[in-house]
Design an enzyme around this catalytic site. Structure first.
Site, short mmCIF file in Angstrom:
data_model
loop_
_atom_site.label_atom_id
_atom_site.label_comp_id
_atom_site.label_asym_id
_atom_site.label_seq_id
_atom_site.Cartn_x
_atom_site.Cartn_y
_atom_site.Cartn_z
N ASP A 1 1.09 -1.12 -0.09
CA ASP A 1 -0.14 -0.19 0.04
C ASP A 1 0.71 1.17 0.07
O ASP A 1 2.06 1.03 0.33
CB ASP A 1 -0.99 0.10 1.25
N ASP B 1 0.05 5.02 0.86
CA ASP B 1 0.23 5.99 2.21
C ASP B 1 0.05 5.32 3.54
O ASP B 1 -0.78 4.25 3.67
CB ASP B 1 -1.01 6.93 1.94
N ASP C 1 -1.60 -0.85 5.90
CA ASP C 1 -1.92 -0.41 7.17
C ASP C 1 -3.45 -0.10 7.36
O ASP C 1 -3.91 0.46 8.43
CB ASP C 1 -1.37 0.77 7.40
#
Length: 229
Positions: free
Chosen positions: A11, A13, A169
């Site tokens: 991922d 960001d 996250d």
């Protein structure tokens, strides 16, 4: 028996890149345009993975839907203008990328961030040429948590989905990776707020630091190999 890994996908960001400083700065600028006191960085950081709409809602919780859309468009203008002033790889990820490359593994990004922001950001940091796969939030009609972006990344690398390990996250990251048949890891350094419960996301593991990946890899995927990191 799991297939041998040959790729790590990230991922963007909150997993690969610490974009929170620049995204927070854009929100502060937007709020100043409307004479609103700035939100402190710590109040914004863990919401960055939820995107521009969530950040605008933090700064303007009373905005009507039509005005909120206007604010979102203005926020994205501000952010795109100063996209990469303080953004950087999280600590330890430069070494992790180099170690993966030394093994001959592919690297890639699967993000819900739109391509018109993702591509210049990766270019600015000199990462684009190192990535075999880049799938942004507008590359396909589907976005995470759907598995289609993950499958497209696998096609771009030329490897089977199970040969990729996906790091994220957010719960949607883990859901997308699992649905695509990829082992998944939670990046504990990411933007995980107190309302989330990552222990219930169903990931294959969690990392406190990127370098912890090699211990997980040896014990979870290659227990018989005893590979050095």
């Amino acid at each position: 028996m799991r297939q041998e890994l040959g790729s790590v996908l990230f991922d963007l960001d909150g997993t690969l890149l610490d974009t929170a400083p620049d995204m927070h700065a854009a929100l502060v600028t937007l709020m100043a345009e409307y004479d609103r006191a700035p939100l402190p960085f710590d109040a914004v950081r863990n919401h960055v993975s939820h995107g521009s709409q969530a950040l605008v809602a933090l700064g303007f919780p009373d905005a009507e839907p039509a005005f909120a859309e206007h604010l979102k468009a203005r926020y994205l203008e501000i952010y795109a203008r100063d996209l990469c002033l303080a953004t950087a790889l999280f600590p330890g990820l430069s070494e992790l990328l180099e170690a993966c490359e030394a093994r001959g593994w592919s690297l890639g990004v699967v993000t819900n961030k739109p391509g018109w922001l993702t591509d210049p950001l990766l270019d600015a940091l000199g990462l684009r040429s190192r990535l075999a796969a880049v799938v942004s939030g507008d590359t396909l009609p589907q976005r995470k948590p759907a598995p289609e972006p993950m499958w497209l990344a696998a096609r771009q690398t030329g490897l089977a989905p199970a040969q990729h390990c996906y790091w994220g996250d957010a719960e949607r990251d883990i859901a997308a990776g699992r649905a695509a048949g990829m082992p998944t890891l939670i990046a504990n350094w990411g933007y995980i707020d107190a309302q989330q419960e990552p222990e219930h996301w169903g990931a294959d593991g969690a990392l406190d630091h990127p370098g912890d990946f090699w211990a997980w890899y040896r014990t979870a995927l290659r227990p018989e190999a005893g590979l050095a990191s």
